[in-house]
Scaffold this active site. Structure first.
Site, PDB file in Angstrom:
ATOM      1  CD  GLU A   1     -26.600  13.237 -44.115  1.00 25.36           C
ATOM      2  OE1 GLU A   1     -26.093  12.353 -43.401  1.00 25.36           O
ATOM      3  OE2 GLU A   1     -25.973  14.266 -44.469  1.00 25.36           O
TER       4      GLU A   1
ATOM      5  CB  THR B   1     -11.846   8.357 -44.306  1.00 22.75           C
ATOM      6  OG1 THR B   1     -13.138   8.521 -44.893  1.00 22.75           O
ATOM      7  CG2 THR B   1     -11.949   8.239 -42.793  1.00 22.75           C
TER       8      THR B   1
END
Length: 531
Positions: free
Chosen positions: A390, A520
């Site tokens: 992440e 997106t």
């Protein structure tokens, strides 16, 4: 050497309800030749694409049987949750992926469901995110409408009932109407978190760069489809504050602005940012709005170019004190100080530079984008699971590396700041753009490697789960969470990069003409001129 996704045109012409117009998709100047058998293993491209489709079907079945019409499946406990207001986020977000994979039965189940949704009532009266609702729900419905529109959409033959297709546009408008009071502020900068039951907000005095700057594509497309400029005007007025930022101190480098905007007057509240979560899709949409309509959105292009040039000049960073100083990263910034940290979320940036370079005919931007793709791929190739973390960091001066990761940093050129993986698509998204624009089949191989790794690490008995540690075998503990963007983005990009070229794909070659543009959340919209 370049290779081509073999065209879907012949197959579509057999079963589609309209012939594909040859004049709408001019061929790029750089042409590819027929794809060859890939070098990664003995799995053909069609077998790869089918494997991804099988994964989508598997995840859909688990969701449909255990959670639908809730927003998400908890794929370990086989329970459901409603983090997106209880309107069926996984279904609506995943609809256009079901369409491009030609799962007609799944698509029609979702199409039958959408007209029944009451977009005026939120589950447990929980707050509604203007941003998330726009990109997932409105984006998902508009994309499906573009794909299915009778006598026009390239996949219109998949819809059993044209009334359900028209309901997509009607429901998108209904939802936008319910959201529109967010813009009723002194400046026109919207509030993000809305309480529908009494048309209030959470009282926040600022909104984020990405949350304000990632509405304009969806709401402009809605206006164009309806022939009503109201929705476009709302988001474009807000966007104007971002295109003309004040004060000047909160634009530390040309085109690179802060991450928070004051709702009352549209001024920026800080000078922190990067191509990271909270800022990311603002930059992404600048070039995509120009693709959508170069006549109306020329200023958006200019601001994207300024941001891209400043990124290359001021934010480019390399991992000092490791054996991988060849890697190129984009740093965060706080004012003019750079911070050597990045995120999985930021790994869309390689694809965005590639797209901008293609559209503008700028090889420097393409080359830089490919360097960013290489660095993000390295975060996958370096871990025990073959999946990137992440958050990751590096050193700009050889210091600050955690002692317990010193050897890892020396070998791989980054260290892990957050080892979680939440089924995110951004690295694979950039592989997709890299393949489309260069034709290099290496990026297909990398995408297949990622799919194999995700399937091995995140798969449960009924879906795919977020995992806690990508750098231990098995991914550590499962987090019992399956975001809707697994359906909308991750599996879509994994499929498209292996599948035959289709009308909605990003154009091929370094100078191809795009007739669709992805939001997106990976929802493809027809560009304004692609009637």
């Amino acid at each position: 050497m370049h290779f081509l996704k073999s065209t879907l045109a012949s197959a579509l012409l057999v079963q589609t309800c309209v012939a594909l117009p040859s004049t709408k998709s001019p061929l790029p100047k750089i042409q590819h030749v027929a794809r060859q058998t890939p070098v990664y293993g003995n799995v053909t491209l069609s077998e790869r694409a089918q494997a991804v489709k099988n994964a989508f079907q598997f995840a859909w079945d688990g969701y449909f049987q255990n959670a639908f019409p809730a927003d998400q499946l908890n794929p370990t406990s086989l329970t459901s949750q409603n983090p997106r207001n209880g309107w069926g986020a996984s279904a609506i977000d995943g609809l256009d992926t079901a369409l491009v994979m030609e799962f007609g039965d799944i698509a029609n189940n979702i199409l039958q469901y959408i007209p029944t949704v009451n977009f005026g009532v939120s589950y447990n009266d929980e707050s509604v995110s203007l941003f998330e609702t726009t990109i997932r729900y409105i984006g998902g419905m508009l994309s499906a409408y573009d794909l299915l529109k009778p006598n026009d959409g390239p996949l219109c033959y998949l819809a059993n009932d044209t009334n359900n297709v028209e309901a997509l546009l009607t429901q998108a408008q209904n939802l936008a109407n319910n959201l529109s009071y967010a813009f009723d502020t002194a400046s026109g900068i919207p509030s993000n978190n809305l309480i529908f039951s009494n048309r209030s907000t959470d009282g926040a005095t600022t909104n984020g760069l990405a949350t304000v700057g990632s509405l304009v594509l969806e709401w402009t497309r809605l206006s164009d489809l309806l022939g009503d400029d109201t929705y476009a005007q709302l988001t474009q007025k807000a966007e104007n504050y971002l295109l003309n930022p004040k004060p000047a101190s909160d634009e530390p480098f040309p085109g690179l602005v802060g991450q928070n905007i004051n709702i009352n007057d549209g001024t920026f509240a800080d000078a922190f940012g990067g191509w990271i979560g909270g800022s990311d899709s603002f930059f992404e949409y600048l070039i995509k709005m120009y693709i959508y309509d170069p006549t109306r959105f020329e200023q958006y292009r200019d601001r994207w170019v300024a941001a891209a040039d400043s990124t290359i000049q001021f934010l480019t960073s390399h991992p000092v004190g490791s054996t991988r100083e060849d890697l190129t990263y984009v740093a965060e910034y706080n004012g003019t100080q750079t911070i050597p940290t990045s995120q999985h979320l930021a790994c869309f940036d390689g694809g965005n530079f590639l797209l901008g370079g293609q559209v503008l005919g700028n090889q420097t931007l393409i080359d830089y984008g490919l360097q960013l793709v290489d660095a993000c791929r390295n975060t996958y190739a370096s871990t025990a699971t073959g999946i990137g973390p992440e958050v990751f960091s590096w050193s700009q001066d050889g210091s600050g590396v955690p002692a317990d990761q010193a050897d890892f940093y020396n070998q791989h050129g980054f260290y892990i700041a957050n080892a979680d993986y939440d089924l995110r698509p951004e690295v694979i998204e950039s592989y997709y753009y890299a393949y489309q624009i260069t034709g290099n089949t290496m990026y297909q191989d990398w995408a297949w490697e990622a799919f194999v790794a995700i399937n091995a690490t995140c798969r449960t008995t009924a879906g795919f789960t977020e995992v806690s540690n990508v750098n231990v075998q098995g991914g550590g503990s499962g987090e019992d969470n399956q975001e809707s963007f697994l359906f909308a983005e991750t599996l879509k990009y994994l499929y498209l990069i292996q599948a035959p070229q289709a009308p909605w794909d990003v154009a091929q070659g370094t100078s191809g003409q795009n007739m669709w543009v992805f939001n997106t959340e990976a929802h493809p919209f027809k560009i304004a001129s692609n009637k």
